[in-house]
Scaffold this motif. Structure first.
Motif, PDB file in Angstrom:
ATOM      1  N   LEU A 183       0.746  -1.250  -0.141  1.00 53.76           N
ATOM      2  CA  LEU A 183       0.185  -0.089  -0.088  1.00 53.76           C
ATOM      3  C   LEU A 183       0.709   1.016  -0.614  1.00 53.76           C
ATOM      4  CD1 LEU A 183      -3.112   1.186  -0.125  1.00 53.76           C
ATOM      5  CD2 LEU A 183      -2.378   1.504   2.803  1.00 53.76           C
ATOM      6  N   ALA A 184       1.988   1.272   0.533  1.00 53.40           N
ATOM      7  CA  ALA A 184       2.616   2.593   0.739  1.00 53.40           C
ATOM      8  C   ALA A 184       3.255   3.031  -0.975  1.00 53.40           C
ATOM      9  CB  ALA A 184       4.423   1.803   1.654  1.00 53.40           C
ATOM     10  N   VAL A 185       3.282   1.771  -1.815  1.00 56.34           N
ATOM     11  CA  VAL A 185       4.024   1.907  -3.516  1.00 56.34           C
ATOM     12  C   VAL A 185       2.626   2.625  -3.898  1.00 56.34           C
ATOM     13  CG1 VAL A 185       4.824   1.245  -5.072  1.00 56.34           C
ATOM     14  CG2 VAL A 185       5.871   0.962  -2.809  1.00 56.34           C
ATOM     15  N   LEU A 186       0.990   1.816  -2.729  1.00 52.67           N
ATOM     16  CA  LEU A 186      -0.235   1.834  -4.599  1.00 52.67           C
ATOM     17  C   LEU A 186      -0.903   2.878  -3.905  1.00 52.67           C
ATOM     18  CD1 LEU A 186       0.500  -1.835  -5.655  1.00 52.67           C
ATOM     19  CD2 LEU A 186       1.733  -0.115  -6.717  1.00 52.67           C
ATOM     20  N   VAL A 244      11.472   3.907 -13.490  1.00 51.75           N
ATOM     21  CA  VAL A 244      12.286   3.616 -12.733  1.00 51.75           C
ATOM     22  C   VAL A 244      12.327   2.728 -11.557  1.00 51.75           C
ATOM     23  CG1 VAL A 244      14.120   4.663 -11.015  1.00 51.75           C
ATOM     24  CG2 VAL A 244      13.226   6.205 -12.813  1.00 51.75           C
ATOM     25  N   ASP A 245      11.886   2.644 -10.659  1.00 52.57           N
ATOM     26  CA  ASP A 245      11.329   0.870 -10.201  1.00 52.57           C
ATOM     27  C   ASP A 245      10.753   0.052 -11.080  1.00 52.57           C
ATOM     28  OD1 ASP A 245      11.650   2.228  -7.878  1.00 52.57           O
ATOM     29  OD2 ASP A 245      10.192   2.614  -6.886  1.00 52.57           O
ATOM     30  N   ALA A 246      10.318   0.136 -12.442  1.00 53.81           N
ATOM     31  CA  ALA A 246       9.663  -1.083 -12.479  1.00 53.81           C
ATOM     32  C   ALA A 246      11.560  -1.488 -13.494  1.00 53.81           C
ATOM     33  CB  ALA A 246       8.300  -0.460 -13.631  1.00 53.81           C
ATOM     34  N   GLU A 304       9.760  -7.440  -4.858  1.00 54.68           N
ATOM     35  CA  GLU A 304       8.051  -6.870  -4.552  1.00 54.68           C
ATOM     36  C   GLU A 304       8.271  -5.698  -4.978  1.00 54.68           C
ATOM     37  OE1 GLU A 304       7.028  -8.310  -0.064  1.00 54.68           O
ATOM     38  OE2 GLU A 304       9.074  -7.159  -0.472  1.00 54.68           O
ATOM     39  N   ARG A 305       9.694  -4.250  -5.010  1.00 51.98           N
ATOM     40  CA  ARG A 305       9.340  -2.933  -5.660  1.00 51.98           C
ATOM     41  C   ARG A 305       9.407  -3.165  -7.010  1.00 51.98           C
ATOM     42  NH1 ARG A 305       9.865   1.107  -3.314  1.00 51.98           N
ATOM     43  NH2 ARG A 305      11.814   0.014  -1.861  1.00 51.98           N
ATOM     44  N   ARG A 306       9.725  -4.100  -7.681  1.00 57.37           N
ATOM     45  CA  ARG A 306       9.622  -3.983  -9.303  1.00 57.37           C
ATOM     46  C   ARG A 306       8.472  -4.480  -9.503  1.00 57.37           C
ATOM     47  NH1 ARG A 306      15.265  -5.537  -9.029  1.00 57.37           N
ATOM     48  NH2 ARG A 306      14.333  -8.116  -9.283  1.00 57.37           N
ATOM     49  N   ARG A 307       7.631  -5.188  -9.157  1.00 60.12           N
ATOM     50  CA  ARG A 307       6.450  -6.039  -9.111  1.00 60.12           C
ATOM     51  C   ARG A 307       4.716  -5.180  -9.064  1.00 60.12           C
ATOM     52  NH1 ARG A 307       2.548  -9.222 -11.851  1.00 60.12           N
ATOM     53  NH2 ARG A 307       0.732 -10.353 -10.021  1.00 60.12           N
ATOM     54  N   ALA A 308       5.498  -4.181  -7.716  1.00 60.34           N
ATOM     55  CA  ALA A 308       4.624  -3.176  -7.191  1.00 60.34           C
ATOM     56  C   ALA A 308       4.103  -1.806  -9.036  1.00 60.34           C
ATOM     57  CB  ALA A 308       4.705  -3.056  -5.650  1.00 60.34           C
ATOM     58  N   ALA A 309       5.824  -1.302  -8.893  1.00 62.05           N
ATOM     59  CA  ALA A 309       5.767  -0.849  -9.943  1.00 62.05           C
ATOM     60  C   ALA A 309       5.630  -1.046 -11.312  1.00 62.05           C
ATOM     61  CB  ALA A 309       7.323  -0.245 -10.000  1.00 62.05           C
ATOM     62  N   LEU A 310       5.238  -2.394 -11.942  1.00 64.46           N
ATOM     63  CA  LEU A 310       4.599  -2.767 -12.815  1.00 64.46           C
ATOM     64  C   LEU A 310       3.858  -2.794 -12.829  1.00 64.46           C
ATOM     65  CD1 LEU A 310       5.324  -4.635 -15.249  1.00 64.46           C
ATOM     66  CD2 LEU A 310       5.264  -6.211 -14.056  1.00 64.46           C
TER      67      LEU A 310
END
Length: 911
Positions: free
Chosen positions: A311-314, A407-409, A377-383
């Motif tokens: 949630l912090a990212v999305l 950038v994260d993806a 986890e970061r790349r997956r959420a960014a994608l």
């Protein structure tokens, strides 16, 4: 490389090499040291490591009231401390217990675990902690009755601390409150802390109505309290804006503030410059998953933890976030929504503007949680976020959100589409660090040569304009080495100049020496562009005559070349002319037809006319000037120093000296001398003034003469009139009239060559000092007024007054001006002059306070009694007496205690 085409990587002819990246931690993170001692850490001396156990006094008034109740109000059996999660309840309890223990009262702490928080277990734990007979196995009410009866006969006072009492099960609260009521009239006081809104207020009502409870509700911290927390962590006050920004992002919650400071340290963003804490870059603060801040949010490795991190990212995607989170954490959407609602009930989240959307109550909590995501986890959420936005399934009002997720993806999304968006957004963003990161990502994504060249050029120019010459030079090297045919002539010229600026930013002049010796001949571009770039490199090496000869010999070539080369050649030629005093000012001034990029780059490279622009003068607003200087130096520890910062160091040292912070001025000058700077002789002026302030007049003369010798070896005229004026003053007071007259004549010749107002002012002041000429005094005062620079006028009036000329109104005006910039030492000198001329000094009480503040400043800065006596123009015995009275009045017990308090942001002289 040659001028006709690109060379392949590895070609032995290339001279464009990336900057060295093996800079040591000390050089990469160096900052102005704290005076009088330098502090270092494993990261160099960037900042002090946080002290996790350091007590905080930001809740001092609340603690005072709790201690007062426990020690003087035996009729109150309960103190209830409330506030939201993270407000600092546990910290206040710990401070109160330490204070009460110091009062020689018995204390006990009863732990309150997450489980087994019914009344019977609480009674059992109380009995165990207090040495009462066991009550295990009893019903709650009976257990509390037996415990109350046992404690009622206690003769000595006892204070019991219970944290997190909101964990008591709801069905047990009534029995617990009855127990508290039974303590009335005993020597037992319970100090309890609970999260706001979670304890049973109806049960408290009966105690409140009976006058048996004292309540304290903790409120969010203000800016000044956050400043104190930062100072406690780092032994340095925060730079302007830092505390307020941290307070707002943390919503004033102490636990989040502490975690954020620790996170900024962990991400290597903290720099302490001249006793001010700065945050550099925009990397997010990092804290481990096991940080205590997260302990109350959820159980480790629980579904809630995975949902929170994602949630912090999305969460900026609003109502689209729950379904995306479900896909990330492999839970059903219904389960995710249930968890989110539970977090809202726990006051961690707040409802968003749209249905089924959520936002964090504390923005910094989202930032800290996002740092707990692993790379996958970061790349997956960014994608998922990028895909949802591109497909129109989600949207975000923040235009910076999508570039960050791109950038994260990394390469999980369409590279060319990502590169186009990153380049477009970076061109309009004001945040230099973000723009740098996005452009760097764009250059890695795109495979089209023309677009890649444009991205590298944009990145290099953008970083150079923001004084980030290290990164700018790396981009310039890559573009010139691999894609010179894709660049325009103007772009090649700009990248050449950025490249040599990057060599200078490393602080190692050997790369510049190699470039001006051989490297410039093989750099991509035509002969005219290479010649202008070599001239700029010669300036950066302080080889001004060589630069003049280079530009003069090829003037026809670079003037006839493209627009960019001609503009840069004109700008550099103008700087060289003014620095060497080769042409009247009217000849140097001309119409500037350069493009905005050319003008900005020339300014960023410090290739501007310092003499014509008054760059060697003093700033008018000292606090702002110091703040800008410190901020610039903090950023330079990350991105490299630029040789053109000499005037910044000079002004900073001058201001600190005038304010009585002499060791700090020494530290600034030492830092400046450790670097490769342009016009280094300009540093001799503040260094000489500093020695004169300390009474070392002969050493001051030697420093001034050394500065003149350095200027002569570089063929420079600019700034030498200031040094000759100092020598004229020395000869007038300690030497011979004949030598003083020679100094004045030298200044006259320099003024004629430079043709500047500041040089004319120095010539008139020399006549005042040497000849005591009333006409020159009148003229220089009138000249100073026309400049409309108050500080410069005050300095002029001081010199005139000390020469015995000028009317009393000048002294009063200068005195007021110096007061406005807190120039304590010039004010002290003026007070002596005013008394000697029987001119009343305004404000007797204010004068006494200022004298004491100057004394405290000198002592805090680490000066000895003997040095303080010299600065104040008194005896060492007098200083000893004044210090004794000062410490008695203020309550400080030692110099060290005073210095520590000042470092942490306290005023040196309490009101």
């Amino acid at each position: 490389m040659n001028a006709t085409g690109p060379e392949t990587a590895g070609n032995t002819g290339t001279v464009l090499t990336p900057r060295p990246t093996h800079r040591s931690a000390d050089s990469a993170n160096s900052t102005f040291p704290d005076a009088p001692a330098r502090r270092t850490t494993s990261r160099g001396n960037a900042a002090r490591e946080p002290r996790a156990s350091a007590p905080s006094a930001v809740r001092g008034e609340v603690v005072d009231r709790i201690v007062d109740v426990c020690t003087h109000r035996p009729d109150l059996p309960l103190v209830m401390l409330t506030g939201p999660a993270g407000i600092g309840r546990s910290s206040v309890l710990a401070q109160a217990r330490r204070r009460i223990t110091d009062e020689h009262l018995a204390t006990a702490t009863v732990p309150m675990p997450r489980r087994e928080c019914d009344a019977a277990h609480l009674a059992a734990r109380l009995a165990d902690e207090l040495g009462a007979p066991p009550v295990r196995g009893d019903f709650a009410s009976a257990a509390f009755r037996r415990l109350s009866a046992t404690l009622a006969g206690r003769h000595e006072p006892l204070v019991v601390f219970l944290d997190d009492v909101h964990r008591i099960s709801p069905e047990s609260v009534g029995a617990a409150m009855s127990f508290l009521g039974a303590l009335a009239g005993t020597r037992i006081t319970l100090v309890c802390a609970a999260r706001t809104g979670t304890h049973d207020r109806t049960s408290l009502d009966s105690l409140r109505q009976s006058g048996l409870v004292h309540e304290e509700r903790l409120r969010p911290l203000g800016e000044s309290e956050v400043e104190r927390i930062i100072a406690e962590h780092l032994n340095a006050a925060p730079a302007p804006g830092v505390a307020m920004a941290l307070r707002n992002s943390c919503r004033g919650l102490p636990s989040v503030v502490h975690a954020a400071v620790e996170g900024y340290l962990a991400s290597d963003r903290v720099r302490v410059v001249d006793r001010r804490t700065h945050l550099v870059g925009d990397r997010p603060p990092r804290v481990p998953n096991t940080h205590p801040l997260f302990a109350d949010l959820c159980e480790p490795k629980s579904p809630t933890w995975a949902v929170l991190k994602t949630l912090a990212v999305l969460h900026p995607l609003g109502e689209a976030a729950p379904s995306l989170i479900a896909e990330c954490v492999s839970h059903g959407e219904d389960k995710v929504v249930e968890i989110l609602r539970g977090l809202a009930e726990a006051d961690v989240l707040l409802p968003g503007p749209r249905p089924n959307s959520w936002r964090f109550r504390v923005p910094m909590l989202a930032t800290l949680l996002s740092s707990c995501l692993g790379p996958f986890e970061r790349r997956r959420a960014a994608l998922l976020a990028v895909t949802a936005v591109w497909n129109g399934e989600a949207s975000c009002a923040d235009p910076d959100y999508l570039p960050e997720r791109l950038v994260d993806a990394d390469r999980l999304v369409d590279s060319e589409r990502a590169a186009s968006h990153l380049m477009a957004r970076s061109a309009s963003v004001a945040n230099g660090d973000r723009a740098q990161r996005w452009l760097s990502a764009a250059t890695k994504r795109t495979t089209d040569p023309a677009r890649r060249a444009a991205a590298l050029h944009q990145q290099a120019v953008s970083c150079a304009m923001r004084q980030r010459f290290g990164t700018a030079s790396d981009a310039a090297v890559l573009a010139l080495s691999t894609l010179p045919d894709e660049l325009s002539a103007d772009a090649v010229q700009q990248l050449q100049l950025i490249y040599v600026a990057g060599l200078a930013a490393d602080g190692d002049a050997s790369g510049l020496h190699e470039f001006v010796l051989n490297g410039w001949r093989s750099i991509p571009g035509d002969d005219a562009a290479r010649g202008v770039t070599r001239a700029a490199a010669l300036c950066l090496l302080n080889r001004w005559w060589d630069a003049h000869e280079q530009l003069t010999a090829e003037r026809g070539r670079w003037r006839a070349d493209g627009h960019g080369t001609a503009a840069f050649g004109q700008a550099i030629s103008r700087v060289v002319a003014s620095s060497l005093g080769l042409a009247p000012r009217t000849e140097r001034a001309g119409t500037d037809t350069a493009s905005p990029v050319t003008r900005l780059l020339a300014s960023a490279l410090q290739l501007r006319d310092e003499a014509e622009g008054g760059g060697t003068g003093m700033p008018e607003h000292w606090d702002e000037a110091l703040d800008r200087a410190r901020s610039t130096m903090a950023v330079a520890t990350v991105h490299g120093q630029t040789p053109g910062r000499t005037t910044t160091y000079r002004a900073m040292a001058t201001i600190l000296t005038a304010r009585g912070q002499l060791n700090r001025a020494h530290a600034v000058l030492d830092e400046a001398r450790s670097q490769h700077l342009m016009l280094p002789h300009l540093l001799a002026l503040p260094a000489a003034d500093l020695e004169s302030t300390l009474g070392a007049h002969d050493r001051a003369r030697t420093i001034a003469e050394g500065g003149l010798a350095r200027a002569a070896s570089d063929g420079l005229i600019v700034g030498t009139d200031d040094l000759w004026l100092r020598l004229a003053a020395w000869e007038s007071r300690h030497g011979t009239p004949a030598e003083a007259k020679k100094c004045a004549e030298r200044i006259e010749r320099i003024a004629e060559r430079l043709g500047t107002v500041s040089a004319r002012r120095n010539h008139l002041l020399a006549r005042v000092l040497v000849e005591h000429d009333p006409a020159a005094a009148k003229e220089v005062i009138e000249l100073a007024r026309t400049r409309r620079r108050k500080v410069e006028f005050a300095c002029t009036a001081l010199v005139v007054a000390e020469s015995g000329l000028g009317d009393p109104s000048l002294l009063r005006e200068a005195y007021q001006t110096f007061g406005g910039v807190d120039a304590l030492i010039p004010r002290a000198r003026l007070r002596q002059l005013m008394r000697a001329r029987t001119i009343a000094v305004p404000g007797r009480s204010a004068t006494l306070a200022e004298n004491e503040r100057l004394l405290a400043t000198l002592v805090t800065d680490g000066l000895t009694n003997q040095q303080v006596a010299v600065v104040l123009g008194t005896s060492e015995k007098s200083v000893e007496g004044r210090l004794t009275r000062f410490f008695q009045r203020t309550g400080y017990r030692s110099r060290a205690e005073l210095a520590t308090a000042t470092l942490r942001g306290a005023t040196a002289v309490p009101a």
